[in-house]
Design a protein around this motif. Sequence first.
Motif, mmCIF file in Angstrom:
data_model
loop_
_atom_site.group_PDB
_atom_site.id
_atom_site.type_symbol
_atom_site.label_atom_id
_atom_site.label_comp_id
_atom_site.label_asym_id
_atom_site.label_seq_id
_atom_site.Cartn_x
_atom_site.Cartn_y
_atom_site.Cartn_z
ATOM 1 N N VAL A 199 33.502 61.247 37.049
ATOM 2 C CA VAL A 199 34.658 60.331 37.110
ATOM 3 C C VAL A 199 34.593 59.352 35.940
ATOM 4 C CG1 VAL A 199 35.865 58.575 38.460
ATOM 5 C CG2 VAL A 199 34.842 60.547 39.613
ATOM 6 N N TYR A 226 39.373 57.725 42.891
ATOM 7 C CA TYR A 226 38.023 58.186 43.182
ATOM 8 C C TYR A 226 37.125 56.943 43.235
ATOM 9 C CZ TYR A 226 39.706 62.878 42.086
ATOM 10 O OH TYR A 226 40.400 64.065 42.081
ATOM 11 N N ILE A 230 31.168 60.794 41.363
ATOM 12 C CA ILE A 230 30.990 62.202 41.696
ATOM 13 C C ILE A 230 30.008 62.760 40.671
ATOM 14 C CG2 ILE A 230 32.096 64.462 41.928
ATOM 15 C CD1 ILE A 230 34.689 63.034 42.608
#
Length: 358
Positions: A199, A226, A230
């Motif tokens: 991200v 988000y 991640i």
Amino acid sequence: MSVKFKKSYKFALKSSLYITLYCFVLLMPLVLFFTDIAWWMYSLHSVFVFFISFFIIQYRVENFIYRRVKKIYDKVSLLEHTDLRSSAVTTDMQTLTEEIEKFATNKKIEIESLQVREEYRRDYLGNISHEIKTPLYTIQSYLETLQDGAIDDLEIRDQYLERAMSGVDRLTFIIRDLDMISRLEAGNIHLETTVFDIVACVQEVFDFLEYRANKRDITLMFDMKYPKPIYVRGDRDRISQVLTNLVSNSIKYGKNKGTTEVSIEDLIKNKLIIRVTDNGEGIKKEFIPRLFERFFRVDKSGNRKVGGSGLGLSIVKHIVEAHGEHIYVESSFGYGSEFSFTIEKASKEAYEEIMEEE
């Protein structure tokens, strides 16, 4: 074994049988009426003629075929690294036929492959020649103009030097990308595999290309928020380059006031798929299989207004495959395109472990 015997010696058996029957029928009146030989002895003699004929014919045929077929084997090297044996050639003509047909098919495929490679080589040399000579001629023309006296006009001098420098930058860009592709194909680029936040990596690419996107009023965005990192495993710099090339392409070929959207989705247990989607020009179906070729451009007019080296997607493909992953493309002409690639998922613990080591 009996089936194999019949196939192998069919010619000799039939020939021997014909000779025996011919001799038996032709000589039978002479033998029975003009000699004192008994019937059983004459029949035994016929059997003897049959076997003698069989072995002579079989031996002669084997040698005849072997001598001639061996020349074919020797000339075309049909059986590589294998000693030619008489039994392998002469006792099973079906196998020999299949071998020759297989050889012919393989050679045909090989020739077609060489023709395709030769065509690709010609296209490649033509493309690279065009890509390099364009900035070279640009630089040459501006420098010659300055040499002819334009250098005395300060405004023209600065303008032409700036344009010549732009040509140098483009030439450097092409050579750099060519060098990278050559090293990728040769396997000379070592991947610095680590665990990082994809991200944050995408956001850095957005920040880097924001000015270029704003010039065309294109919005760079995620498909959703988000809020948490991640983590993925790979070479961060190379993956960043993949994202930069894909997002940059979407800006080049996107429409004004359009969008470029990046999404990060779970694919399977240990894989993610990163999608870069735009609503730009799109790509015609017939061009999609060639998109990742070096210097291939959808625009056949040779227009270079969009810039770039023509190597971006080829570099993307090589980097993704160097990670052992796959890249995909879907496009609808007039509606936009989506490029996506897979990447290995990693855990937060793996990220923290690497951070501690550093």
